[in-house]
Scaffold this active site. Structure first.
Site, PDB file in Angstrom:
ATOM      1  CB  CYS A   1      -2.320   3.567   6.182  1.00 57.44           C
ATOM      2  SG  CYS A   1      -2.754   3.425   4.331  1.00 57.44           S
TER       3      CYS A   1
ATOM      4  CE  LYS B   1      -7.122   2.811   6.865  1.00 57.86           C
ATOM      5  NZ  LYS B   1      -7.165   1.176   6.725  1.00 57.86           N
TER       6      LYS B   1
ATOM      7  CG  ASP C   1     -14.980  -6.848   4.045  1.00 54.37           C
ATOM      8  OD1 ASP C   1     -13.875  -7.206   3.600  1.00 54.37           O
ATOM      9  OD2 ASP C   1     -15.823  -7.696   4.302  1.00 54.37           O
ATOM     10  CG  ASP C   2      -9.878  -4.648   2.699  1.00 54.77           C
ATOM     11  OD1 ASP C   2      -9.130  -3.844   3.348  1.00 54.77           O
ATOM     12  OD2 ASP C   2      -9.992  -5.762   2.703  1.00 54.77           O
TER      13      ASP C   2
ATOM     14  CG  ASP D   1      -9.140  -0.973   0.208  1.00 55.54           C
ATOM     15  OD1 ASP D   1      -8.462  -1.962   1.068  1.00 55.54           O
ATOM     16  OD2 ASP D   1      -9.235   0.219   0.701  1.00 55.54           O
TER      17      ASP D   1
ATOM     18  N   GLY E   1     -12.080  13.866 -11.149  1.00 53.21           N
ATOM     19  CA  GLY E   1     -11.880  13.662  -9.852  1.00 53.21           C
ATOM     20  C   GLY E   1     -12.442  14.954  -9.229  1.00 53.21           C
TER      21      GLY E   1
ATOM     22  CB  SER F   1      -8.833  19.203  -6.844  1.00 53.98           C
ATOM     23  OG  SER F   1      -9.426  20.163  -7.684  1.00 53.98           O
TER      24      SER F   1
ATOM     25  CG  ASP G   1      -5.794  -3.713   1.690  1.00 55.56           C
ATOM     26  OD1 ASP G   1      -6.576  -3.695   2.523  1.00 55.56           O
ATOM     27  OD2 ASP G   1      -5.629  -2.820   0.948  1.00 55.56           O
TER      28      ASP G   1
HETATM   29 CO    CO Z   1      -7.858  -2.257   3.083  1.00 59.92          CO
HETATM   30 CO    CO Z   2      -8.712   1.304   2.682  1.00 56.51          CO
END
Ligand code: CO
Ligand code: CO
Length: 329
Positions: free
Chosen positions: A18, A21, A50-51, A91, A139, A141, A224
């Site tokens: 993170c 980020k 927000d998350d 999240d 997903g 890739s 979080d």
């Molecule tokens: Co979060």
């Molecule tokens: Co997040």
């Protein structure tokens, strides 16, 4: 057992977890003005950072949607997969919800790194999702010079029991459900190759029980603790809610080795940016080193809950909005 020759995955990452980020202030400038007319059914949108996004389905149910992915935070492929999945699922828990289905997001340098390693990453993600009771679909890739992994997660929440960023009120305790320090420990791991099992254990742990306990305890506000650190995420929550918050530095728990890693200089640029971002709104008598630990960019950190959570330490309290948004004492 894997038959793949040892690869130091973190060597392929320009940043870590993170901590890679986009810095908080920069991100806010980018999205400013992009939010125009929205429907009242969009219960949580872009406005307060927000998350996850939350959309009402009916009076009893709302959909939670979020995505999270990052570059390797640890060298072990399976652990990285587990950490990235726990972080993406978090999240949903941070909104008071439960995850239902996830899809993988993968960037892989297929000419450079063996595909068997990617298999280990995905296996880690699957194992954690299974623990969460969350289905995993396919997903997407892409071939990518830098490995990246994460998930887009869809969950459900009771719209009356949402945990929001902007719902904190003054005069309540603030609880933290995981110790801090994974940022400095991951930074040391990337530099030296030393392995910190306590950090891995903390990052793979789901926030499921913490989220449920927060909701059952009547909490309305939570987030979080990830890339912006405790100070950054608390600042966002207090600012959005129009309250101030005081952190009792001595009450904040840290992983073993975190203080040593800080003392030895293993501080990410992301952590320094977090502290710089919050500083104009901060009143503190604490040492700079203490503030850096409080701003340490976390990966798959715990929940920061306005309210009490059984078993989690109280690390501060919310107060009426004063001159400083955050006070550290
Ligand atoms: Co979060
Ligand atoms: Co997040």
């Amino acid at each position: 057992m894997s038959t793949v020759a040892p690869v130091r995955l973190t060597g392929y990452a320009h940043g870590g977890g993170c901590a890679c980020k986009i810095p908080p202030g920069e991100l806010e400038q980018i999205v400013q003005g992009l939010v125009t007319a929205t429907s009242p059914d969009l219960l949580v949108g872009l406005d307060d950072g927000d998350d996850a996004a939350v959309v009402r389905i009916d009076d009893h149910e709302a959909l939670v949607s979020t995505a999270d992915f990052f570059t390797p935070v640890v060298d072990d492929a399976y652990d990285w997969g587990r950490i990235a999945a726990a972080n993406a699922l978090s999240d949903v828990y941070a909104m008071g919800g439960r995850p239902v289905v996830a899809v993988n997001l993968v960037g892989w340098p297929r000419d450079v790194l063996p595909m068997e390693l990617l298999r280990e990453v995905l296996r880690g993600g699957l194992d954690v999702s299974r623990l969460a009771g969350c289905h995993v679909g396919g997903g997407h890739s892409i071939d990518d010079p830098e490995p990246k992994y994460g998930m887009a997660v869809t969950g459900l929440v009771d719209p009356e029991r949402l945990l929001r960023n902007d719902a904190a009120v003054a005069g309540l305790p603030i609880s933290l459900t995981k110790p801090l320090g994974v940022g400095v420990l991951n930074n040391r791991h990337k530099s030296t190759g030393e392995v910190f099992p306590q950090a891995v254990a903390s990052m793979v742990a789901l926030n499921a029980d913490a989220g449920r306990a927060a909701v059952d305890g009547g909490a309305r506000a939570a987030t979080d603790v990830t890339g912006f650190g405790l100070l950054g995420h608390l600042f966002k929550m207090a600012r959005a809610s129009g309250v101030s918050a005081t952190i009792d530095a001595a009450a904040v728990p840290y992983l073993d080795g975190a203080r040593d890693a800080l003392r030895d200089g293993f501080v990410s640029g992301g952590t320094r940016r977090n502290l710089d971002w919050v500083r104009p709104h901060l009143a503190s008598t604490a040492f700079e080193a203490e503030l850096l630990l409080l701003a340490d960019a976390q990966t798959s950190g715990g929940l920061l809950v306005v309210g009490e959570v059984p078993g989690a330490p109280v690390v501060g309290e919310t107060t009426a909005r004063g001159d400083a948004v955050i006070t550290v004492r």
